[in-house]
Design a protein around this motif. Structure first.
Motif, PDB file in Angstrom:
ATOM      1  N   SER A 219       4.480  -4.293 -10.470  1.00  0.00           N
ATOM      2  CA  SER A 219       3.960  -5.555  -9.947  1.00  0.00           C
ATOM      3  C   SER A 219       4.815  -6.019  -8.767  1.00  0.00           C
ATOM      4  CB  SER A 219       3.932  -6.626 -11.041  1.00  0.00           C
ATOM      5  OG  SER A 219       5.252  -6.883 -11.492  1.00  0.00           O
ATOM      6  N   VAL A 220       4.248  -6.942  -8.008  1.00  0.00           N
ATOM      7  CA  VAL A 220       4.965  -7.528  -6.866  1.00  0.00           C
ATOM      8  C   VAL A 220       4.768  -9.043  -6.906  1.00  0.00           C
ATOM      9  CG1 VAL A 220       4.787  -5.525  -5.349  1.00  0.00           C
ATOM     10  CG2 VAL A 220       2.954  -7.215  -5.342  1.00  0.00           C
TER      11      VAL A 220
ATOM     12  N   SER B 277       0.845  -1.213   0.000  1.00  0.00           N
ATOM     13  CA  SER B 277       0.000   0.000   0.000  1.00  0.00           C
ATOM     14  C   SER B 277       0.871   1.251   0.000  1.00  0.00           C
ATOM     15  CB  SER B 277      -0.924   0.001   1.222  1.00  0.00           C
ATOM     16  OG  SER B 277      -1.806  -1.088   1.164  1.00  0.00           O
ATOM     17  N   HIS B 278       1.968   1.202   0.743  1.00  0.00           N
ATOM     18  CA  HIS B 278       2.907   2.341   0.791  1.00  0.00           C
ATOM     19  C   HIS B 278       3.514   2.576  -0.606  1.00  0.00           C
ATOM     20  CE1 HIS B 278       5.792   5.168   2.383  1.00  0.00           C
ATOM     21  NE2 HIS B 278       6.803   4.464   1.881  1.00  0.00           N
ATOM     22  N   ILE B 279       3.882   1.509  -1.279  1.00  0.00           N
ATOM     23  CA  ILE B 279       4.437   1.630  -2.637  1.00  0.00           C
ATOM     24  C   ILE B 279       3.400   2.246  -3.568  1.00  0.00           C
ATOM     25  CG2 ILE B 279       5.181   0.296  -4.665  1.00  0.00           C
ATOM     26  CD1 ILE B 279       6.558  -1.646  -2.640  1.00  0.00           C
ATOM     27  N   GLN B 280       2.153   1.765  -3.464  1.00  0.00           N
ATOM     28  CA  GLN B 280       1.097   2.299  -4.325  1.00  0.00           C
ATOM     29  C   GLN B 280       0.861   3.792  -4.049  1.00  0.00           C
ATOM     30  OE1 GLN B 280      -3.022   1.054  -3.790  1.00  0.00           O
ATOM     31  NE2 GLN B 280      -3.195   0.774  -6.010  1.00  0.00           N
ATOM     32  N   GLU B 281       0.878   4.161  -2.777  1.00  0.00           N
ATOM     33  CA  GLU B 281       0.721   5.573  -2.407  1.00  0.00           C
ATOM     34  C   GLU B 281       1.806   6.433  -3.044  1.00  0.00           C
ATOM     35  OE1 GLU B 281       0.547   6.920   1.795  1.00  0.00           O
ATOM     36  OE2 GLU B 281      -0.917   5.274   1.969  1.00  0.00           O
TER      37      GLU B 281
ATOM     38  N   TYR C 288       1.839 -10.304  -9.275  1.00  0.00           N
ATOM     39  CA  TYR C 288       0.544  -9.609  -9.356  1.00  0.00           C
ATOM     40  C   TYR C 288       0.779  -8.124  -9.597  1.00  0.00           C
ATOM     41  CZ  TYR C 288      -1.853 -13.623  -7.261  1.00  0.00           C
ATOM     42  OH  TYR C 288      -2.374 -14.863  -7.026  1.00  0.00           O
ATOM     43  N   PRO C 289      -0.095  -7.494 -10.394  1.00  0.00           N
ATOM     44  CA  PRO C 289      -0.073  -6.035 -10.454  1.00  0.00           C
ATOM     45  C   PRO C 289      -0.359  -5.508  -9.039  1.00  0.00           C
ATOM     46  CG  PRO C 289      -1.457  -6.927 -12.196  1.00  0.00           C
ATOM     47  CD  PRO C 289      -1.088  -8.074 -11.305  1.00  0.00           C
ATOM     48  N   ILE C 290       0.147  -4.343  -8.706  1.00  0.00           N
ATOM     49  CA  ILE C 290       0.059  -3.828  -7.334  1.00  0.00           C
ATOM     50  C   ILE C 290      -1.383  -3.762  -6.824  1.00  0.00           C
ATOM     51  CG2 ILE C 290       0.457  -1.771  -5.903  1.00  0.00           C
ATOM     52  CD1 ILE C 290       3.094  -1.421  -7.449  1.00  0.00           C
TER      53      ILE C 290
ATOM     54  N   ALA D 198      -2.651  -7.213  -6.085  1.00  0.00           N
ATOM     55  CA  ALA D 198      -1.979  -7.750  -4.894  1.00  0.00           C
ATOM     56  C   ALA D 198      -2.645  -7.211  -3.633  1.00  0.00           C
ATOM     57  CB  ALA D 198      -0.499  -7.395  -4.915  1.00  0.00           C
ATOM     58  N   ILE D 199      -2.961  -5.911  -3.646  1.00  0.00           N
ATOM     59  CA  ILE D 199      -3.622  -5.304  -2.479  1.00  0.00           C
ATOM     60  C   ILE D 199      -5.000  -5.931  -2.264  1.00  0.00           C
ATOM     61  CG2 ILE D 199      -4.667  -3.153  -1.617  1.00  0.00           C
ATOM     62  CD1 ILE D 199      -2.204  -1.693  -2.835  1.00  0.00           C
ATOM     63  N   SER D 200      -5.755  -6.104  -3.345  1.00  0.00           N
ATOM     64  CA  SER D 200      -7.094  -6.718  -3.231  1.00  0.00           C
ATOM     65  C   SER D 200      -6.992  -8.140  -2.689  1.00  0.00           C
ATOM     66  CB  SER D 200      -7.794  -6.774  -4.594  1.00  0.00           C
ATOM     67  OG  SER D 200      -8.035  -5.495  -5.060  1.00  0.00           O
ATOM     68  N   LEU D 201      -6.046  -8.903  -3.213  1.00  0.00           N
ATOM     69  CA  LEU D 201      -5.863 -10.286  -2.775  1.00  0.00           C
ATOM     70  C   LEU D 201      -5.490 -10.345  -1.293  1.00  0.00           C
ATOM     71  CD1 LEU D 201      -5.556 -13.364  -3.565  1.00  0.00           C
ATOM     72  CD2 LEU D 201      -3.132 -12.857  -3.827  1.00  0.00           C
ATOM     73  N   LEU D 202      -4.559  -9.496  -0.889  1.00  0.00           N
ATOM     74  CA  LEU D 202      -4.123  -9.493   0.517  1.00  0.00           C
ATOM     75  C   LEU D 202      -5.231  -9.033   1.448  1.00  0.00           C
ATOM     76  CD1 LEU D 202      -0.465  -8.170   0.114  1.00  0.00           C
ATOM     77  CD2 LEU D 202      -1.161 -10.470   0.822  1.00  0.00           C
ATOM     78  N   GLU D 203      -6.021  -8.036   1.028  1.00  0.00           N
ATOM     79  CA  GLU D 203      -7.141  -7.567   1.851  1.00  0.00           C
ATOM     80  C   GLU D 203      -8.174  -8.681   2.036  1.00  0.00           C
ATOM     81  OE1 GLU D 203      -7.103  -2.740   1.045  1.00  0.00           O
ATOM     82  OE2 GLU D 203      -8.307  -4.022  -0.281  1.00  0.00           O
ATOM     83  N   GLU D 204      -8.434  -9.407   0.942  1.00  0.00           N
ATOM     84  CA  GLU D 204      -9.390 -10.524   1.005  1.00  0.00           C
ATOM     85  C   GLU D 204      -8.870 -11.631   1.926  1.00  0.00           C
ATOM     86  OE1 GLU D 204     -11.174 -13.937  -1.959  1.00  0.00           O
ATOM     87  OE2 GLU D 204     -10.606 -12.007  -2.865  1.00  0.00           O
ATOM     88  N   ARG D 205      -7.581 -11.958   1.779  1.00  0.00           N
ATOM     89  CA  ARG D 205      -6.979 -12.992   2.636  1.00  0.00           C
ATOM     90  C   ARG D 205      -6.973 -12.572   4.106  1.00  0.00           C
ATOM     91  NH1 ARG D 205      -2.190 -16.566   0.213  1.00  0.00           N
ATOM     92  NH2 ARG D 205      -3.469 -17.621  -1.313  1.00  0.00           N
TER      93      ARG D 205
END
Length: 199
Positions: free
Chosen positions: A119-120, A78-82, A132-134, A137-144
């Motif tokens: 991507s990460v 999230s920091h990278i995306q910001e 995954y595109p950033i 990746a954030i969506s996947l991690l939030e869901e997990r």
């Protein structure tokens, strides 16, 4: 004997509720033939609960490791995306220097070019890593993270349920044992009285 422990209620995951012995006589009609079977059935159920408790404690331990790991990964991505979205002109501002873990006690430094990072890579488990595109990746991690937090709540609920039922079965087993000791003691007293009357 199986009908004695047939569950009348279960928790939402199907773990049966332990019956409570109010009167031992209701469970044991013929003490000479039934006592050992009933005692064995209750001890078996107690062991099942303890095995389930052990399994749930392992799940709890795994979740307590997974959740902070997911939160850490989510925080850095999230920091990278910001930083990418802020679109800073200064080249130095587009670079993040960070320490990352190689092993339990071994860290090294990394320099991340935020501007060119699109991507990460995420570990998915079972020695599998995917790119995954950033935003994905954030969506996947939030869901997990959400799923693991829900699982944690369920495991804690199951552990509390098991704890109560283990206590109930321990009390039941003690009551059965004490009832049998008292029954045998009374039988001996009766036999001695009968002997004394014959003399």
């Amino acid at each position: 004997m199986a009908e004695l422990l047939k569950p009348t209620k279960t928790n939402p995951r199907g773990i049966p509720e332990a019956p409570f012995i109010d009167k031992v006589e209701n469970f044991i009609k013929n003490p000479e033939s039934d006592f050992d079977k009933v005692m064995q059935a209750f001890q078996d159920r107690l062991q099942q609960y303890k095995y389930m408790e052990l399994s749930k404690r392992q799940q709890l331990g795994n979740l307590k490791v997974k959740i902070p790991d997911i939160e850490k990964n989510l925080e850095i991505i999230s920091h990278i995306q910001e930083r990418k979205e802020n679109d800073v002109e200064d080249d130095e501002e587009n670079v993040i220097e960070t320490n990352y873990e190689i092993n339990d006690t071994l860290y090294t430094k990394a320099t991340i070019d935020v501007e060119n990072l699109n991507s990460v890579y995420l570990w998915l488990g079972a020695e599998v890593m995917l790119e995954y595109p950033i935003d994905e990746a954030i969506s996947l991690l939030e869901e997990r993270l959400q799923n693991n937090k829900e699982s944690l709540a369920i495991v804690k609920e199951d552990l509390e349920f098991l704890k109560e039922n283990i206590t109930t079965m321990e009390v039941n087993t003690a009551r059965l044992y004490n009832w049998d000791v008292e029954r045998r003691k009374n039988m001996r007293i009766t036999e001695e009285r009968t002997k004394n009357l014959k003399i």
